[in-house]
Structure formats: C-alpha cells, structure tokens
Design an enzyme around this catalytic site. Structure first.
Site, PDB file in Angstrom:
ATOM      1  N   GLY A   1      -5.767   7.198  -3.269  1.00  0.00           N
ATOM      2  CA  GLY A   1      -5.740   7.610  -1.997  1.00  0.00           C
ATOM      3  C   GLY A   1      -5.319   7.047  -0.743  1.00  0.00           C
TER       4      GLY A   1
ATOM      5  CG  ASP B   1       6.640   8.431  -1.045  1.00  0.00           C
ATOM      6  OD1 ASP B   1       6.932   8.120  -0.097  1.00  0.00           O
ATOM      7  OD2 ASP B   1       5.557   9.131  -1.225  1.00  0.00           O
TER       8      ASP B   1
END
Ligand code: GLA
Length: 388
Positions: A125, A175
């Site tokens: 996270g 990403d």
C-alpha cells in the site's frame, strides 16, 4: 530474499525437489509527471530495487497454483487455465490470474498450468506499484516458462488492461511501463500519448533519492483516482469545443490560460490546470537534468507537489507533513509525493552526508504532526522485469 531462499520456499510450499526458475520485477518511483499519464502527458519514472520475486515451474496438467510469502494466510490458491475470471475470494491472486487471462486472450499459447511462489519486498500500500510489479513478474514468468515471444510494450499494455478491465482501477500506463522497461541508474521520460520514450542517466553525484513512506495505507485510492480521471475527461471535452486537441498533454500553459474559461466546472478547471502545468514541468525537468541543473530539477519537484496539493488535491495531511518537513532540511534539492497520492510515499533528493540527520529530523516533525513514524529507504534505481 535471494534465489536460493526463494527456491527453498517453493520446494517447501509445493513439496517438491524440482528446481524452479526465478524472476524479478521491480517497483517504481516517479520523479515528476504525476497524474499526467492518463492525460496524454509525460512521466519520468524509474524502477527501483524493491519489487516482486517469483519462483515458477511448468506443470503437465491445466492447473495453476499460486502462493504468496506475503499472504501465508490465504494458502495455495488454485485455479484452472479455463477458469481465469476475477473472483473476490482469490484476493491478491487476481493479479497473476488476470495477467495470464490477458496473455491467453492476446493469442499466446499456454498449453499447461504452472506453480508459482511470489515474494514482494515493496511495502504494502506504499504507492510504489506492487500491483503492476506482480502483473509484470507474471508476464516474464509466462514468457519464459512457455517460450513465448511477447513484445515488451505489448506485455506492458496487457498489464494495464488487468488494472483497468479486470481489477477496475482506471490507471494509466506509467507503472507497467517503468517496471517493464526500467534500466539501472536511468529514469525514463515517456510520452504517454505516443509511447515514445528515452532513457536519461539518473545518478546524482553526492545526492541520494530517499523514499519516505507515510505508512498511511491508500485505502480510498481506487475510487478517488477514478474520480480525478473523470474530472479531467470532462475538462478535456469542454476544451475540445474551443480548440482541437486530443489530450490535455497537447496544451502549453499559455494555450491552457487562453482557453480555460470554456471548462464549465471550477473543480475540473483546477484538475486540468494541474495536468497541463505538470506535463510542462516534466519536460522542463528533463531539460534541467540534461543541463546538470539539479537545483532547478528540485524546484520543479517542489512545484509539482504544490500543484498536486492545491489543484489536484491528492496529497493529504500525511504526505504534506512529510514533504514540508523535507523542504526545511539543509541541502535538500527537492521533495514531493510520488505515485497516485492519498497516502503512500514521498521522495526527496538529499545530500549524501545529510541522510542521517534528514531522517531523524523529518521523522521527528512527522511524528509530532501525525502521531506515528514514517519509514525511510534510499532508492536504488535498478533494471526492469527479468529472469534472474
Ligand atoms: C498510479 C497509476 C499511474 C499514474 C499515477 C499517478 O500510480 O497507476 O498510472 O496515473 O498513479 O501519476
């Protein structure tokens, strides 16, 4: 974890003496160019030494078995090559399942199943792209186990598809691209509209890029992220009535200022302003790096954070506290949030000899404001997804 430990874990989990093949896909930081990828702008990310390891072997039947050292409580997750639909109960394993699903849909031949153990050392996270990392490591596992020839850009696009269509986060291509194309000691300037890219050497003599984790989990990230995307799409649709553009990335600051009045909602205007100015800042950042003007590079990073705080509103109390504390420290060239925001990590360019005092001082200020510690890691810019 190294290849030897990963192999041993694989053998324990799947109770075999077979030697698996081992793989690695990094995570990423983004130096500048935030929330520009899905707006047709530029990004400037780099892959890092934290990432996802995988140990894998081919099976003779149609079964796929996945195990994660990070989530031992979910045990071995088993499915069949013909059963690759998203299932909530499969939790994290939906990422490798999704990747295999889209490889098959893209026409690649995976004639039998596989056993795969994953281990990730990207803080969970943290906004360093652990999900793109597990997608891309699955891509290189499949490429190698089944001897597939997969164009790397195609693999990157399939990874993005997993996020968009399978998981349901409307993210851009940054990403997967950073992770799939990463190169040691280089950052990648990517034009997200055309996918043209260039590597820029990124080794700063005398400085360290520190990654600082707020340790606040990015819980609402998915829904807020999609909301920002919708706001930008609405702004673009309004602008297109006045000027023929394909994306917000097509506009210079001056063109935006001349046309912004056609954007109806005030909030959409703010979001679009960030996207346009941030894209231009990213191009300027490349120029300052080329000119070895690190001070200017750092200033652009700082402006990026301010724009993400004021116009894009994705920073939040924790990231602001960290970045403001970093700005106050002697010798720091620049600091900003990195990734989607809403928690996760910041980065700062810190003089090598000040790393210890920087860490101590920033953490003290952060704890005073937020009530718990941040975590500090020096970033090592490393190669992209690969077989080990
Ligand atoms: C997340 C997304 C990327 C990008 C960034 C913000 O990391 O996955 O596509 O939009 O946020 O720049």
């Amino acid at each position: 974890m190294d290849s030897v430990q990963l192999t041993k874990t694989f053998q324990d989990v799947f109770q075999t003496t077979d030697k698996p093949t081992t793989f690695f896909a990094p995570g990423r930081i983004n130096l500048i160019g935030e929330h520009t990828d899905y707006n047709g702008g530029h990004v400037f990310p780099a892959s890092i030494s934290f990432g996802t390891y995988a140990a894998a072997r081919r099976r003779n039947d149609q079964t796929l078995r996945f195990y994660s050292v990070n989530f031992p409580e979910t045990g071995i997750i088993e499915t069949q090559l013909k059963q690759l639909n998203y299932q909530e109960k499969d939790q994290w394993a939906n990422y490798p399942k999704g990747m295999i699903n889209y490889l098959l849909k893209d026409g690649h031949n995976l004639p039998s199943g596989a056993d795969i153990v994953f281990f990730g050392d990207i803080p969970n996270g943290a906004g360093l792209s652990s999900s793109a990392s597990i997608e891309m490591v699955t891509g290189v596992v499949a490429e190698s186990l089944y001897d597939l020839s997969i164009d790397r850009i195609k693999m990157i696009q399939l990874g993005q598809k997993v996020e968009n269509e399978y998981i349901g986060v409307n993210s851009g291509i940054m990403d997967q691209f950073a992770i799939g194309m990463g190169k040691k000691d280089h950052a990648i300037l990517l034009d997200c509209q055309t996918l043209e890219y260039a590597y820029a050497p990124f080794k700063l003599e005398g400085y360290v890029v520190m990654i600082i984790n707020t340790n606040k989990r990015r819980e609402l990230a998915g829904s807020k992220y999609n909301e920002r995307r919708t706001e930008c799409e609405r702004a673009l649709a309004d602008l297109q009535k006045a000027t023929p553009i394909e994306s917000l990335g097509d506009l210079t600051e001056e063109q935006f200022e001349a046309n912004k009045h056609v954007i109806q909602k005030r909030i959409d205007r703010k979001r679009a302003r960030h996207a346009v100015y941030e894209n231009q800042r990213t191009l300027k950042a490349l120029q300052s790096l080329k000119a070895n003007d690190l001070e200017q590079f750092g200033k652009l990073m700082n402006q990026s954070h301010i724009s993400l705080r004021q116009d894009y509103e994705v920073t939040g109390k924790e990231l602001d506290a960290l970045v403001e504390a970093a700005w106050e420290q002697p010798g720091v060239l620049g600091a900003r949030m990195t990734g989607a925001g809403f928690g996760g990590c910041a980065i700062a360019i810190v003089p090598e000899e000040n790393v210890d005092s920087f860490t101590e001082n920033v953490n003290k200020l952060y704890r005073e404001q937020v009530g718990y510690d941040a975590t500090f890691y020096p970033a090592a810019i490393s190669d992209g997804a690969r077989k080990l």
